[in-house]
Design an enzyme around this catalytic site. Structure first.
Site, PDB file in Angstrom:
ATOM      1  N   GLN A 281       0.857  -1.177   0.000  1.00 49.25           N
ATOM      2  CA  GLN A 281       0.000   0.000   0.000  1.00 49.25           C
ATOM      3  C   GLN A 281       0.899   1.235   0.000  1.00 49.25           C
ATOM      4  O   GLN A 281       2.088   1.155   0.272  1.00 49.25           O
ATOM      5  CB  GLN A 281      -0.914  -0.017   1.225  1.00 49.25           C
ATOM      6  CG  GLN A 281      -1.809  -1.258   1.285  1.00 49.25           C
ATOM      7  CD  GLN A 281      -2.486  -1.427   2.633  1.00 49.25           C
ATOM      8  OE1 GLN A 281      -2.537  -0.497   3.420  1.00 49.25           O
ATOM      9  NE2 GLN A 281      -3.005  -2.617   2.895  1.00 49.25           N
ATOM     10  N   HIS A 282       0.306   2.377  -0.312  1.00 43.52           N
ATOM     11  CA  HIS A 282       1.107   3.592  -0.391  1.00 43.52           C
ATOM     12  C   HIS A 282       1.643   3.989   0.983  1.00 43.52           C
ATOM     13  O   HIS A 282       0.980   3.792   2.005  1.00 43.52           O
ATOM     14  CB  HIS A 282       0.274   4.734  -0.971  1.00 43.52           C
ATOM     15  CG  HIS A 282      -0.065   4.547  -2.421  1.00 43.52           C
ATOM     16  ND1 HIS A 282       0.887   4.569  -3.415  1.00 43.52           N
ATOM     17  CD2 HIS A 282      -1.254   4.325  -3.047  1.00 43.52           C
ATOM     18  CE1 HIS A 282       0.308   4.383  -4.583  1.00 43.52           C
ATOM     19  NE2 HIS A 282      -0.992   4.228  -4.393  1.00 43.52           N
ATOM     20  N   ALA A 283       2.839   4.564   0.985  1.00 37.51           N
ATOM     21  CA  ALA A 283       3.435   5.030   2.228  1.00 37.51           C
ATOM     22  C   ALA A 283       2.567   6.130   2.835  1.00 37.51           C
ATOM     23  O   ALA A 283       1.984   6.941   2.110  1.00 37.51           O
ATOM     24  CB  ALA A 283       4.847   5.567   1.964  1.00 37.51           C
TER      25      ALA A 283
END
Length: 598
Positions: free
Chosen positions: A233-235
């Site tokens: 998932q995105h940071a």
């Protein structure tokens, strides 16, 4: 007793006070994926207060987790296991002095206890820790899946190679196994397809299609959820995860494709007016696709202006394509042979395009000036943080600094309301990762891809030169990213940040892109060790796969209601299954020679 619900690193924490002296108290619901049970036992004669913060949250304020009553009372909380947590125990809520502090990464499914007590002879309370139930191995599903995928990949790569190695006839080797000279357009029919004249068309640059398909496959997987693993998932803000790699790769590929395709069309005699019509049409279709599909969801119903979002992924890709195409149309060069008497021959792929470089330098200077010089109300000039509780809570409404302020001023509420920093940093301001300032650096990223295309065109008869120049660009960009970020997540001059599309993020992704494309070019187009399967199939039908997975992702057979939510097993299976289905669909379309183009 009713539980107190608090936000805690992405999941609600259930904190209950128990009137008895034994046992773990919860709300009765089982632990879910990425959750552990933490129980505090207070053996003091006064109540204690527990505070927490996530180590991934930069300079974040400690949040009050709960209060534990005195005299052998206990309280339990479900805590998130994705990041390392730092906890403090205080005797008074407003007292800054703590008597216990520790950092620990809790593991999925584990039950942990913290005993707060004051042993005889001690002047201050102490905390003792124990594991009541051993945790699960959260990464076992991923390791099993990786092993199976490695076996499948090995079969895809090795079986055709072994078949070619066992060809005993030189004639069969020449007819069946010869590697064709790759074409440099990637704007026509698939490899081996006959043209109107009856002659077989030269094969496409397969490494570029494979790179595109690989990026798209990873994008589909992470968009479906990536098995619930945080690194798919995105940071939350600064830093890199697998999900943060994909879109820059796409932008890089757009730049490379623009150079190769326009070079091919100019050799075919396509006029500038025809190019401009094609550019305008493709840009309009991409942006309309993004706008319509982005603002439709089978869960939310028909389009509503109350939640309309103007920026988006396809919108940014479309605008980036338009800008790069204009650069190549007006300031591009046709294929120019090497001339020994020019001192700039070793860098002619740069020097001959000096007007393009001048425009890109001006754009990057504009990004730097707006980002670091634009005054933002109630925020420090040049702020790059997430706001919220980060940076000691001093700038709660400054999410994204100048980038966020500019987008909110132009789009108002018609932008992304759930940025990746919202959960961890408890932000309240909307922030769109596809905003205006980030689009400038998206064009810069695409221009690096254009540079790769120019290298392939100028040195197409010298594979070693192409590989070496790709490697040189990767080294330069990698060193630049290391200097800008100081090789840290949060402490650099310009941190690597996908939400902001920071300069260090662009140079870092440019480094990875040159390495990946160069490696695939060597393996696929130079040596012929691999034909790009299975990634080449979605790579040649990218619009179908991207739009299809966005629209049909909520429907069976791509997804179903999961019943086993205590681990990553079912989640990972569903997301891999959905991704594999789209690769299969792309393969079937490839077999039918059905390719959707704009």
């Amino acid at each position: 007793m009713e539980p107190y619900r608090l936000l805690f690193t992405g999941l609600p924490v259930l904190f209950l006070i128990n009137g008895g002296s034994g046992g773990h108290v919860t709300d009765g619901s089982p632990l879910k994926m990425d959750q552990a049970l933490l129980t505090f036992h207070n053996q003091l004669t006064e109540e204690v207060h527990v505070f927490y913060t996530s180590d991934y949250c930069y300079k974040c304020l400690y949040q009050h987790l709960g209060t534990v009553k005195p005299r052998d009372k206990n309280a339990s909380a479900k805590v998130n296991t994705q990041f390392t947590l730092t906890m403090q125990v205080h005797l008074q809520t407003g007292n800054a002095t703590f008597f216990c502090r520790w950092s620990q990464t809790y593991e999925e499914g584990g039950h942990y206890s913290v005993w707060v007590q004051k042993p005889l002879g001690f002047t201050h309370p102490v905390c003792k820790f124990s594991v009541d139930k051993s945790p699960n191995n959260a990464y076992l599903p991923l390791m099993v899946a990786a092993l199976l995928l490695a076996i499948i990949t090995l079969l895809f790569v090795m079986v055709p190679y072994i078949f070619r190695r066992h060809c005993t006839s030189e004639f069969i080797k020449t007819v069946c196994c010869q590697d064709p000279q790759p074409s440099l357009d990637n704007d026509g029919a698939p490899a081996g397809e006959a043209t109107d004249t009856g002659r077989a068309k030269p094969s496409r640059l397969l490494s570029l299609d494979t790179f595109r398909g690989f990026s798209l496959t990873v994008m589909v997987f992470v968009n479906y959820g990536g098995g619930g693993y945080w690194f798919f998932q995105h940071a939350p803000w600064n830093g890199l995860t697998v999900a943060d790699l994909v879109m820059p790769w796409f932008v890089f590929i757009i730049g490379t494709s623009v150079v190769l395709a326009f070079n091919s069309m100019r050799r075919r005699g396509v006029s500038r007016q025809q190019l401009l019509r094609k550019i305008t049409w493709r840009t309009a279709v991409l942006m309309m696709l993004g706008f319509c599909f982005l603002n439709y969801s089978p869960r939310d119903g028909p389009l509503s202006c109350s939640w309309l979002r103007i920026p988006g992924v396809l919108q940014r890709l479309g605008f980036t394509y338009f800008a790069l195409s204009i650069l190549q149309t007006f300031w591009g060069q046709t294929e120019i042979p090497l001339r020994a008497h020019h001192w700039w021959n070793p860098v002619q792929d740069v020097v001959l395009y000096w007007p393009q470089w001048l425009i890109i330098i001006v754009l990057e200077a504009l990004w730097l000036c707006i980002t670091f010089l634009l005054p933002v109300p109630d925020c420090p000039t040049g702020y790059l943080g997430a706001g919220g509780i980060g940076d000691d809570g001093l700038y709660p409404n400054c999410t994204g600094g100048a980038a966020g302020y500019l987008d909110r001023w132009i789009f108002g509420d018609n932008m992304y309301r759930y940025p990746t920093c919202r959960t961890l940093y408890l932000t309240v301001m909307p922030f769109d990762p596809e905003g205006i300032l980030g689009t400038i650096n998206s064009i810069v990223m695409g221009f690096l891809g254009m540079q790769a295309g120019k290298i392939i065109i100028f040195y197409k008869r010298n594979h070693a030169h192409i590989i070496c120049r790709f490697l040189a660009w990767a080294i330069v960009l990698g060193i630049s990213a290391a200097i800008l970020s100081k090789c840290t997540r949060d402490g650099g001059f310009i941190p690597v940040n996908k939400n902001l599309w920071s300069l260090s993020y662009v140079t870092c992704m440019g480094c990875f892109s040159f390495l990946l494309l160069g490696g695939m070019y060597f393996v696929i187009d130079v040596k012929g060790w691999w034909a790009g399967q299975p990634f080449i199939y979605p790579g040649m039908n990218s619009i179908v796969v991207y739009v299809g997975h966005s629209l049909l992702g909520f429907y069976f057979p791509f997804s179903w209601e999961m019943r086993f939510q205590a681990s990553h097993w079912e989640s990972l299976l569903q997301h891999l299954w959905a991704t594999a289905l789209w690769v299969l669909i792309a393969y079937l379309l490839y077999r039918k020679k059905c390719f959707l183009k704009i």
